[in-house]
Design a protein around this motif. Structure first.
Motif, PDB file in Angstrom:
ATOM      1  N   TYR A  88       1.714 -17.651 -43.936  1.00  0.00           N
ATOM      2  CA  TYR A  88       3.113 -17.240 -43.824  1.00  0.00           C
ATOM      3  C   TYR A  88       3.275 -15.728 -43.991  1.00  0.00           C
ATOM      4  O   TYR A  88       4.167 -15.119 -43.384  1.00  0.00           O
ATOM      5  CB  TYR A  88       3.971 -17.997 -44.829  1.00  0.00           C
TER       6      TYR A  88
ATOM      7  N   ARG B 277       5.147 -13.297 -41.338  1.00  0.00           N
ATOM      8  CA  ARG B 277       6.189 -12.337 -41.712  1.00  0.00           C
ATOM      9  C   ARG B 277       5.834 -10.926 -41.268  1.00  0.00           C
ATOM     10  O   ARG B 277       6.722 -10.091 -41.048  1.00  0.00           O
ATOM     11  CB  ARG B 277       6.410 -12.383 -43.223  1.00  0.00           C
TER      12      ARG B 277
ATOM     13  N   GLY C  22       8.867 -23.858 -45.682  1.00  0.00           N
ATOM     14  CA  GLY C  22       8.009 -22.806 -45.133  1.00  0.00           C
ATOM     15  C   GLY C  22       7.942 -21.631 -46.086  1.00  0.00           C
ATOM     16  O   GLY C  22       8.559 -20.587 -45.833  1.00  0.00           O
ATOM     17  N   ASP C  23       7.212 -21.813 -47.183  1.00  0.00           N
ATOM     18  CA  ASP C  23       7.076 -20.798 -48.227  1.00  0.00           C
ATOM     19  C   ASP C  23       8.446 -20.405 -48.785  1.00  0.00           C
ATOM     20  O   ASP C  23       8.783 -19.223 -48.885  1.00  0.00           O
ATOM     21  CB  ASP C  23       6.342 -19.567 -47.687  1.00  0.00           C
TER      22      ASP C  23
ATOM     23  N   GLY D  58       4.481 -25.077 -39.115  1.00  0.00           N
ATOM     24  CA  GLY D  58       5.001 -23.766 -39.491  1.00  0.00           C
ATOM     25  C   GLY D  58       4.895 -22.730 -38.392  1.00  0.00           C
ATOM     26  O   GLY D  58       5.709 -21.803 -38.326  1.00  0.00           O
TER      27      GLY D  58
ATOM     28  N   PRO E  42       8.559 -19.021 -41.390  1.00  0.00           N
ATOM     29  CA  PRO E  42       8.829 -18.917 -42.824  1.00  0.00           C
ATOM     30  C   PRO E  42      10.292 -19.220 -43.123  1.00  0.00           C
ATOM     31  O   PRO E  42      11.181 -18.931 -42.326  1.00  0.00           O
ATOM     32  CB  PRO E  42       8.507 -17.449 -43.129  1.00  0.00           C
TER      33      PRO E  42
ATOM     34  N   HIS F 187       4.640 -27.629 -49.107  1.00  0.00           N
ATOM     35  CA  HIS F 187       4.816 -26.611 -48.073  1.00  0.00           C
ATOM     36  C   HIS F 187       4.551 -27.193 -46.683  1.00  0.00           C
ATOM     37  O   HIS F 187       3.834 -28.185 -46.531  1.00  0.00           O
ATOM     38  CB  HIS F 187       3.875 -25.434 -48.328  1.00  0.00           C
TER      39      HIS F 187
END
Length: 289
Positions: free
Chosen positions: A50, A54, A240-241, A272, A277, A266
């Motif tokens: 994740y 990001r 998602g985290d 994902g 995230p 998670h």
């Protein structure tokens, strides 16, 4: 416990401890990020996954092909001659069709075995909750056929409801237009989606702001649960985290419905990669999806 082995996918997003404690078989979906492919035995920590997303790294995923399915089945047959494979939604992947082909080949080569393949029409911990129900039936002494029949009958009642934090991931997956992704991101629109009866992701509502989107998940549960209230002895939530938001949804479900048993985990890289995230998903039994 009945003498059959339950198999699922990494797409079920079940905790590793749960997989191990219940002796589940697991078919691994591969994915690629930053030019490197991760698969069984070569795995990336989900937090790092994740973090990479990001930072702008976009992963790609692949289904389990027929030959891989065949090898998984043959390996599990060394342990048990009856296999119940609860598969990732055919509405989101070709793995179910591949598994059916592989199962037919293996059963032709090994006439003494039986492999039942079920299209869960579920994703993430919706698939996981369906597997959990099968595990409970197996522990209660139900046969593989009885368990498979129950699962097939209850698939339409396995409700998925989720929200994403970044519309651009849905745009990449073809779920929203580029304009909707750009404008929605600017004004803070958070879509609410579900998985329909055919196992496809369907947008059903738009709300403004993260907090309202989390409340909307629980509102949908209130609308859909109906006479299946007593079936909800446990609720599954995936994220998602975004554990804090997942726990906020848990607390609201507990307060509104008096349910006190939850499994939170998670969202793995395969799901994902497409949801991104910050995704929060709620899974329960209801009158309809």
């Amino acid at each position: 416990m009945s003498d059959f082995k339950i198999i699922t996918n990494t797409t079920a997003d079940l905790p590793a401890d749960y997989i191990r404690e219940n002796n589940l078989g697991l078919m691994v979906f591969n994915y690629t990020i930053k030019g490197e492919t991760y698969s069984k035995g070569h795995e990336l920590d989900w937090k790092e996954f994740y973090s990479m997303m990001r930072d702008g790294n976009m992963p790609t995923t692949s289904q389990v092909n027929p030959e891989e399915c065949r090898l998984y089945f043959e390996n599990y047959l060394k342990e048990c001659r009856q296999l119940l494979y609860i598969c990732f939604s055919s509405g989101l992947s070709g793995t179910y069709n591949n598994a059916c082909l592989a199962a037919d080949m293996v059963m032709e080569e090994h006439p003494d075995c039986k492999i039942t393949v079920i299209d869960s029409r579920c994703a993430s911990m919706g698939e996981g909750l369906l597997v959990h129900k099968a595990v409970m039936l197996q522990k209660a002494g139900r046969s593989m056929d009885e368990t498979a029949d129950w699962v097939e009958e209850h698939i339409p009642h396995l409700v998925h409801i989720f929200t994403v934090d970044d519309l651009n991931h849905l745009y990449r997956g073809g779920r929203v237009s580029r304009t909707a992704a750009v404008v929605g991101t600017v004004v803070g629109i958070k879509p609410i989606l579900h998985v329909d009866g055919e196992g496809h992701l369907i947008p059903i509502q738009k709300v403004r702001g993260r907090k309202k989107s989390l409340h909307a998940l629980v509102d949908y549960m209130a609308e859909k649960m109906g006479r299946y209230r007593d079936e909800n002895d446990i609720i599954f939530i995936s994220h998602g985290d975004a554990l804090e938001d997942a726990e906020a949804v848990r607390d609201e479900v507990k307060e509104r419905f008096g349910i006190d048993s939850f499994l939170i985990n998670h969202i793995g890289p395969t799901i994902g990669a497409h949801s991104g995230p910050g995704t929060i998903a709620l899974f329960f039994m209801g009158e309809s999806r």
